[in-house]
Design a protein around this motif. Sequence first.
Motif, mmCIF file in Angstrom:
data_model
loop_
_atom_site.group_PDB
_atom_site.id
_atom_site.type_symbol
_atom_site.label_atom_id
_atom_site.label_comp_id
_atom_site.label_asym_id
_atom_site.label_seq_id
_atom_site.Cartn_x
_atom_site.Cartn_y
_atom_site.Cartn_z
ATOM 1 N N VAL A 83 1.245 5.080 0.518
ATOM 2 C CA VAL A 83 0.271 6.164 1.306
ATOM 3 C C VAL A 83 0.955 7.785 0.581
ATOM 4 O O VAL A 83 2.331 7.682 0.965
ATOM 5 N N THR A 92 -2.234 13.103 9.823
ATOM 6 C CA THR A 92 -3.381 12.558 10.701
ATOM 7 C C THR A 92 -3.274 10.992 10.685
ATOM 8 O O THR A 92 -2.533 10.498 9.778
ATOM 9 N N ASP A 143 -12.797 5.033 1.175
ATOM 10 C CA ASP A 143 -12.087 4.034 1.986
ATOM 11 C C ASP A 143 -10.816 4.376 2.066
ATOM 12 O O ASP A 143 -9.940 3.588 3.034
ATOM 13 N N GLU A 146 0.888 -1.451 -0.098
ATOM 14 C CA GLU A 146 0.154 0.048 0.118
ATOM 15 C C GLU A 146 0.869 1.129 -0.100
ATOM 16 O O GLU A 146 1.706 1.238 0.716
ATOM 17 N N ARG A 201 -8.516 10.392 2.784
ATOM 18 C CA ARG A 201 -8.860 11.272 4.002
ATOM 19 C C ARG A 201 -9.206 12.483 3.504
ATOM 20 O O ARG A 201 -8.449 13.332 2.916
#
Length: 235
Positions: free
Chosen positions: A90, A96, A194, A88, A197
């Motif tokens: 990111v 956050t 999902d 994954e 953010r």
Amino acid sequence: METRKIGEGKTKEVYSYDASHVLLKFKDSITAGDGAKADILKDKGVINAQTSAIIFRVLERNNIKTHYVGMYDERTMIAEKLSMIPVEVVLRNIATGSIVKRLPIKEGEVFEPPIIEFFLKDDSRHDPMLNYYHMEFFKLMKKNEAEKIESIMLKVNKILLDLINRMDFVLYDFKLEFGRNNNELIIGDEITLDSMRIRDKNGRILDKDLYRKGYPLDIVASSYREFLDKLSKVV
Ligand code: C5P
């Protein structure tokens, strides 16, 4: 048409379609905490399939390769068959989530340039973070591929920032997954609430953090719907 289920994750089922395509059927499930918390949210699969399709089409228009081909039905996407990399990726614009727990960084701190992180997809180990050396060791990707992915992440970020800004919302962070087809790196999986953010300009949460933080399911559902309605109007 004959389709056979060839895989299933927490939120999607994968079916064979033809030699070079699969079907991704978005389920109504919503999960958090590496699957520790799970619920059914009526029509979430439809909303997320539509949301992801719109965003993939925007990326394709901007010459970013994704696995998106078209829709099979309202909750099922026709996608290019890829060999998925279980990582994954990111990108964070504003702090956050896990980063403020792991590092001495304050909630809301702005990252300029954005921070990019890689995580192994492994729920049983809570998706541990990886660096280039780990990814080479596990034969997940070579350093030059990781750098290529970073440059795609930054391009996608620019496009998403513009899109989300036009919706009067703020993009804190997002996660992408990549696969290979003939050695080409292509964005797979989904781009939905999902995996991003999003907050409004007053700090109201619109994404899966609502669910993670225990808001009632009807609030989560209406927020996902609100986001899709607004997204449909700006593209
Ligand atoms: O939890 P964390 O802060 O690391 O999440 C960063 C971003 O990646 C968030 O947008 C979150 O929704 C997304 N993410 C995801 N799937 C995971 C973990 C995080 O889509 N398994």
